[in-house]
Scaffold this motif. Structure first.
Motif, PDB file in Angstrom:
ATOM      1  N   MET A 184      13.066  14.279 121.746  1.00  0.00           N
ATOM      2  CA  MET A 184      12.101  13.582 120.657  1.00  0.00           C
ATOM      3  C   MET A 184      12.953  13.117 119.341  1.00  0.00           C
ATOM      4  O   MET A 184      13.834  13.663 119.083  1.00  0.00           O
ATOM      5  CB  MET A 184      11.089  14.596 120.238  1.00  0.00           C
ATOM      6  N   ASN A 185      12.597  12.070 118.876  1.00  0.00           N
ATOM      7  CA  ASN A 185      13.554  11.476 117.692  1.00  0.00           C
ATOM      8  C   ASN A 185      13.264  12.387 116.633  1.00  0.00           C
ATOM      9  O   ASN A 185      12.106  12.804 116.281  1.00  0.00           O
ATOM     10  CB  ASN A 185      12.972   9.852 117.661  1.00  0.00           C
ATOM     11  N   GLU A 186      14.218  12.379 115.810  1.00  0.00           N
ATOM     12  CA  GLU A 186      14.023  13.293 114.528  1.00  0.00           C
ATOM     13  C   GLU A 186      13.266  12.683 113.514  1.00  0.00           C
ATOM     14  O   GLU A 186      12.464  13.660 112.662  1.00  0.00           O
ATOM     15  CB  GLU A 186      15.614  13.674 114.014  1.00  0.00           C
ATOM     16  N   PHE A 187      13.093  11.478 113.397  1.00  0.00           N
ATOM     17  CA  PHE A 187      12.295  10.928 112.483  1.00  0.00           C
ATOM     18  C   PHE A 187      10.683  11.165 113.012  1.00  0.00           C
ATOM     19  O   PHE A 187       9.922  10.914 112.175  1.00  0.00           O
ATOM     20  CB  PHE A 187      12.691   9.365 112.487  1.00  0.00           C
ATOM     21  N   GLU A 188      10.478  11.157 114.217  1.00  0.00           N
ATOM     22  CA  GLU A 188       9.147  11.640 114.648  1.00  0.00           C
ATOM     23  C   GLU A 188       8.683  12.804 114.295  1.00  0.00           C
ATOM     24  O   GLU A 188       7.454  13.096 114.106  1.00  0.00           O
ATOM     25  CB  GLU A 188       9.000  11.319 116.019  1.00  0.00           C
ATOM     26  N   ARG A 189       9.592  13.811 114.326  1.00  0.00           N
ATOM     27  CA  ARG A 189       9.530  15.245 113.970  1.00  0.00           C
ATOM     28  C   ARG A 189       9.030  15.405 112.502  1.00  0.00           C
ATOM     29  O   ARG A 189       8.412  16.510 112.196  1.00  0.00           O
ATOM     30  CB  ARG A 189      10.290  16.223 114.229  1.00  0.00           C
ATOM     31  N   ASP A 190       9.785  14.625 111.589  1.00  0.00           N
ATOM     32  CA  ASP A 190       9.732  15.082 110.207  1.00  0.00           C
ATOM     33  C   ASP A 190       9.581  13.543 109.407  1.00  0.00           C
ATOM     34  O   ASP A 190      10.476  13.269 108.986  1.00  0.00           O
ATOM     35  CB  ASP A 190      11.090  15.727 109.757  1.00  0.00           C
ATOM     36  N   PRO A 191       8.410  13.044 109.824  1.00  0.00           N
ATOM     37  CA  PRO A 191       8.169  11.767 108.940  1.00  0.00           C
ATOM     38  C   PRO A 191       8.101  11.950 107.231  1.00  0.00           C
ATOM     39  O   PRO A 191       7.740  13.016 106.975  1.00  0.00           O
ATOM     40  CB  PRO A 191       6.613  11.329 109.267  1.00  0.00           C
ATOM     41  N   GLN A 192       8.428  10.884 106.607  1.00  0.00           N
ATOM     42  CA  GLN A 192       8.571  10.942 104.961  1.00  0.00           C
ATOM     43  C   GLN A 192       6.975  10.961 104.657  1.00  0.00           C
ATOM     44  O   GLN A 192       6.622  11.491 103.874  1.00  0.00           O
ATOM     45  CB  GLN A 192       9.392   9.584 104.455  1.00  0.00           C
ATOM     46  N   SER A 193       6.130  10.094 105.245  1.00  0.00           N
ATOM     47  CA  SER A 193       4.922   9.914 104.859  1.00  0.00           C
ATOM     48  C   SER A 193       4.033   9.973 106.174  1.00  0.00           C
ATOM     49  O   SER A 193       4.131   9.583 107.233  1.00  0.00           O
ATOM     50  CB  SER A 193       4.655   8.353 104.447  1.00  0.00           C
ATOM     51  N   ARG A 194       2.747  10.878 106.046  1.00  0.00           N
ATOM     52  CA  ARG A 194       2.031  11.068 106.775  1.00  0.00           C
ATOM     53  C   ARG A 194       0.777  10.360 106.966  1.00  0.00           C
ATOM     54  O   ARG A 194      -0.300  10.271 107.567  1.00  0.00           O
ATOM     55  CB  ARG A 194       1.363  12.417 107.107  1.00  0.00           C
ATOM     56  N   ASN A 195       0.721   9.105 106.042  1.00  0.00           N
ATOM     57  CA  ASN A 195      -0.326   8.211 105.849  1.00  0.00           C
ATOM     58  C   ASN A 195      -0.526   7.435 106.992  1.00  0.00           C
ATOM     59  O   ASN A 195       0.117   7.380 108.043  1.00  0.00           O
ATOM     60  CB  ASN A 195      -0.157   7.294 104.630  1.00  0.00           C
ATOM     61  N   ASN A 196      -1.912   6.926 107.381  1.00  0.00           N
ATOM     62  CA  ASN A 196      -2.220   6.145 108.320  1.00  0.00           C
ATOM     63  C   ASN A 196      -1.908   4.833 108.104  1.00  0.00           C
ATOM     64  O   ASN A 196      -1.842   4.161 107.088  1.00  0.00           O
ATOM     65  CB  ASN A 196      -3.867   6.154 108.428  1.00  0.00           C
ATOM     66  N   ASP A 197      -1.052   4.244 109.012  1.00  0.00           N
ATOM     67  CA  ASP A 197      -0.470   2.756 109.023  1.00  0.00           C
ATOM     68  C   ASP A 197      -1.548   1.735 108.791  1.00  0.00           C
ATOM     69  O   ASP A 197      -1.277   0.746 108.008  1.00  0.00           O
ATOM     70  CB  ASP A 197       0.379   2.482 110.200  1.00  0.00           C
ATOM     71  N   VAL A 198      -2.722   1.972 109.247  1.00  0.00           N
ATOM     72  CA  VAL A 198      -3.811   0.859 109.108  1.00  0.00           C
ATOM     73  C   VAL A 198      -4.127   0.888 107.507  1.00  0.00           C
ATOM     74  O   VAL A 198      -4.273  -0.373 107.065  1.00  0.00           O
ATOM     75  CB  VAL A 198      -5.224   1.172 109.891  1.00  0.00           C
ATOM     76  N   VAL A 199      -4.234   1.923 106.850  1.00  0.00           N
ATOM     77  CA  VAL A 199      -4.516   1.898 105.350  1.00  0.00           C
ATOM     78  C   VAL A 199      -3.475   1.000 104.641  1.00  0.00           C
ATOM     79  O   VAL A 199      -3.717   0.237 103.869  1.00  0.00           O
ATOM     80  CB  VAL A 199      -4.667   3.433 104.845  1.00  0.00           C
ATOM     81  N   ASP A 200      -2.105   1.380 105.042  1.00  0.00           N
ATOM     82  CA  ASP A 200      -1.078   0.765 104.449  1.00  0.00           C
ATOM     83  C   ASP A 200      -1.124  -0.598 104.439  1.00  0.00           C
ATOM     84  O   ASP A 200      -0.840  -1.404 103.592  1.00  0.00           O
ATOM     85  CB  ASP A 200       0.208   1.467 104.943  1.00  0.00           C
TER      86      ASP A 200
END
Length: 44
Positions: free
Chosen positions: A1-17
């Motif tokens: 698994m990609n390390e960025f998928e394990r520890d994302p900077q933001s957990r916001n929904n992309d639809v809202v952004d």
């Protein structure tokens, strides 16, 4: 698994952004257009 998928900077929904990224510039250009219309109408 990609390390960025394990520890994302933001957990916001992309639809809202995405909605924010579309709505605010759209409202800005509508506002600029409305100012131009008002100036055009009162300038006659």
């Amino acid at each position: 698994m990609n390390e960025f998928e394990r520890d994302p900077q933001s957990r916001n929904n992309d639809v809202v952004d995405s909605i924010h990224g579309f709505v605010w510039p759209f409202l800005f250009f509508v506002f600029i257009f409305a100012i131009g219309v008002v100036i055009s109408v009162f300038g006659q």
